[in-house]
Motif scaffolding. Structure first.
Motif: not given
Length: 72
Positions: A41-48, A50-65, A69-72
């Motif tokens: 929520a802090d990263a994308v500026g949306v109240p927590a 309101e997150l369900p259903g939100t489409r985002l992009t994220a960086e996937a590290g080599q460890d899979g984590r 986070w960014r809004l799509a």
């Protein structure tokens, strides 16, 4: 460390955790991963709440984590 930006979707909240899946057809998804809802929520500026259903992009590290986070 190499990262890749991937599309994801927040399915739902369980307490203070957000369940996140790859933004692909349901039959192609792995099990949801849980991340702190406040972190997303802090990263994308949306109240927590309101997150369900939100489409985002994220960086996937080599460890899979996911991070970066960014809004799509």
């Amino acid at each position: 460390m190499t990262t890749e930006r991937v599309p994801v979707q927040v399915l739902l909240l369980l307490g203070d955790q957000a369940e996140v899946v790859a933004d692909v057809a349901p039959e192609e998804r792995d099990d949801p991963a849980r991340y702190p809802a406040a972190e997303i929520a802090d990263a994308v500026g949306v109240p927590a709440a309101e997150l369900p259903g939100t489409r985002l992009t994220a960086e996937a590290g080599q460890d899979g984590r996911l991070s970066g986070w960014r809004l799509a």
